[in-house]
Design a protein around this motif. Structure first.
Motif, mmCIF file in Angstrom:
data_model
loop_
_atom_site.group_PDB
_atom_site.id
_atom_site.type_symbol
_atom_site.label_atom_id
_atom_site.label_comp_id
_atom_site.label_asym_id
_atom_site.label_seq_id
_atom_site.Cartn_x
_atom_site.Cartn_y
_atom_site.Cartn_z
ATOM 1 N N GLN A 91 21.578 -63.164 10.071
ATOM 2 C CA GLN A 91 22.940 -62.228 9.950
ATOM 3 C C GLN A 91 22.421 -60.775 9.530
ATOM 4 O O GLN A 91 23.108 -59.651 9.849
ATOM 5 N N ARG A 92 21.459 -60.691 8.539
ATOM 6 C CA ARG A 92 21.233 -59.424 8.068
ATOM 7 C C ARG A 92 20.716 -58.447 9.013
ATOM 8 O O ARG A 92 20.743 -57.106 8.722
ATOM 9 N N THR A 93 20.382 -58.735 9.840
ATOM 10 C CA THR A 93 19.827 -57.949 11.272
ATOM 11 C C THR A 93 21.062 -57.390 12.134
ATOM 12 O O THR A 93 20.859 -56.310 12.695
ATOM 13 N N VAL A 94 22.146 -57.846 11.971
ATOM 14 C CA VAL A 94 23.194 -57.407 12.773
ATOM 15 C C VAL A 94 23.814 -56.178 12.433
ATOM 16 O O VAL A 94 23.977 -55.420 13.316
ATOM 17 N N VAL A 95 24.029 -55.823 11.298
ATOM 18 C CA VAL A 95 24.493 -54.485 10.721
ATOM 19 C C VAL A 95 23.579 -53.264 11.353
ATOM 20 O O VAL A 95 24.108 -52.183 11.964
ATOM 21 N N PRO A 96 22.016 -53.475 11.038
ATOM 22 C CA PRO A 96 21.517 -52.437 11.496
ATOM 23 C C PRO A 96 21.576 -52.250 13.207
ATOM 24 O O PRO A 96 21.287 -51.053 13.599
ATOM 25 N N ALA A 97 21.652 -53.511 13.832
ATOM 26 C CA ALA A 97 21.595 -53.345 15.136
ATOM 27 C C ALA A 97 23.119 -52.622 15.646
ATOM 28 O O ALA A 97 23.067 -51.880 16.726
ATOM 29 N N LEU A 98 24.163 -52.806 15.192
ATOM 30 C CA LEU A 98 25.286 -52.214 15.345
ATOM 31 C C LEU A 98 25.254 -50.822 15.037
ATOM 32 O O LEU A 98 25.932 -50.009 15.880
ATOM 33 N N ARG A 99 24.547 -50.290 13.956
ATOM 34 C CA ARG A 99 24.354 -48.683 13.764
ATOM 35 C C ARG A 99 23.566 -48.456 14.977
ATOM 36 O O ARG A 99 23.430 -47.240 14.859
ATOM 37 N N ALA A 100 22.839 -48.981 15.302
ATOM 38 C CA ALA A 100 21.899 -48.404 16.461
ATOM 39 C C ALA A 100 22.549 -48.488 17.521
ATOM 40 O O ALA A 100 21.860 -47.910 18.552
ATOM 41 N N GLY A 101 23.565 -48.970 17.948
ATOM 42 C CA GLY A 101 24.218 -48.895 19.138
ATOM 43 C C GLY A 101 24.851 -50.171 19.765
ATOM 44 O O GLY A 101 25.431 -49.924 21.026
ATOM 45 N N ALA A 102 24.724 -51.358 19.214
ATOM 46 C CA ALA A 102 25.263 -52.454 19.836
ATOM 47 C C ALA A 102 26.678 -52.543 19.917
ATOM 48 O O ALA A 102 27.381 -51.772 18.731
ATOM 49 N N SER A 103 27.254 -52.977 20.535
ATOM 50 C CA SER A 103 28.864 -53.248 20.653
ATOM 51 C C SER A 103 29.507 -54.543 20.096
ATOM 52 O O SER A 103 30.494 -54.707 19.997
ATOM 53 N N GLY A 104 28.518 -55.384 19.668
ATOM 54 C CA GLY A 104 28.652 -56.489 19.006
ATOM 55 C C GLY A 104 27.597 -57.628 18.905
ATOM 56 O O GLY A 104 26.528 -57.287 19.386
ATOM 57 N N TYR A 105 28.039 -58.860 18.677
ATOM 58 C CA TYR A 105 27.026 -59.926 18.704
ATOM 59 C C TYR A 105 27.661 -61.156 18.577
ATOM 60 O O TYR A 105 28.676 -61.492 18.659
ATOM 61 N N VAL A 106 26.518 -61.982 19.373
ATOM 62 C CA VAL A 106 27.008 -63.696 19.153
ATOM 63 C C VAL A 106 25.800 -64.351 18.877
ATOM 64 O O VAL A 106 24.722 -63.951 18.653
ATOM 65 N N TYR A 107 26.156 -65.602 18.438
ATOM 66 C CA TYR A 107 24.905 -66.432 17.921
ATOM 67 C C TYR A 107 24.188 -67.085 19.206
ATOM 68 O O TYR A 107 25.112 -67.565 20.104
ATOM 69 N N LYS A 108 23.017 -67.339 19.061
ATOM 70 C CA LYS A 108 22.218 -68.223 20.001
ATOM 71 C C LYS A 108 22.951 -69.667 20.381
ATOM 72 O O LYS A 108 22.624 -69.895 21.603
#
Length: 214
Positions: A91-108
């Protein structure tokens, strides 16, 4: 219907994960998996070659990871929406990913219907922000300015920004505020310019951090 099919690129270093994602998606009439990549660098190259609508991107990969690949896609002005696929323990990687340009996330371990729904959602212009991520954003300082920049927004722009943070697409915002979609696009452009942000994902993050909500 062919012109309405959402073209998806899978980027994950585990072949079994890619195979599982492909299996999930092959039964969807409106989603087509157009390619795969096993690391970030290959993912960027394939995204430039195939021009997918949506990229499902793992974060933890050897060589160029998902966050660096996101930054590269932004530099290249690639128009694909990026949906991060991560494990619950990352989960801690999600915020940097969103700031890098991701539109969202899902779990595997997401179920097929939810995965397909998430792909359709980001393709339509939504930003997928879960409560735990919003909490993380509120507890961190991302360096993207304080509330001072928000004072330059008009009341209408604040309304639009709140709806962006709520995950609404331009079309939905237009319907909600009884505006033309063109007018909404102008408001979004003005918001990004005034807040010095790159895209609507960053705008949603800014809104959450600074309490601009509907």
């Amino acid at each position: 219907m062919a012109d309405k099919v959402i073209r998806v690129l899978l980027v994950d270093d585990h072949q079994v994960v890619r195979r599982g994602l492909r299996t999930f998606l092959e039964v969807q009439d409106d989603i087509e998996v157009v390619g795969e990549a096993s690391d970030g660098a290959e993912g960027v190259a394939r995204a430039e070659e195939l021009k997918p609508d949506v990229v499902l991107m793992d974060v933890k990969m050897p060589g160029m990871d998902g966050i660096e690949a996101l930054r590269k896609l932004r530099e290249l002005a690639n128009g694909a929406k990026v949906l991060i696929v991560t494990s619950f323990t990352e989960q801690r990687t999600v915020v940097p990913a969103l700031r890098a340009g991701a539109s969202g996330y899902v779990y595997k371990d997401v179920d097929p219907d939810a995965l397909a729904g998430a792909i359709r959602s980001v393709h339509a212009g939504h930003v997928l922000l879960q409560p735990e991520v919003a909490g993380a954003l509120l507890s961190q300082d991302d360096g993207h300015g304080g509330t001072g920049r928000g004072s330059t927004l008009t009341e209408r722009e604040k309304e639009v920004l709140a709806l962006i943070a709520d995950g609404r697409s331009n079309r939905e915002i237009a319907r909600h505020l009884v505006l033309s979609e063109k007018t909404v696009k102008t408001h979004v452009s003005n918001i990004l310019m005034k807040l010095d942000l790159a895209d609507r994902t960053q705008a949603a993050l800014w809104a959450v951090r600074h309490g601009v909500t509907g």
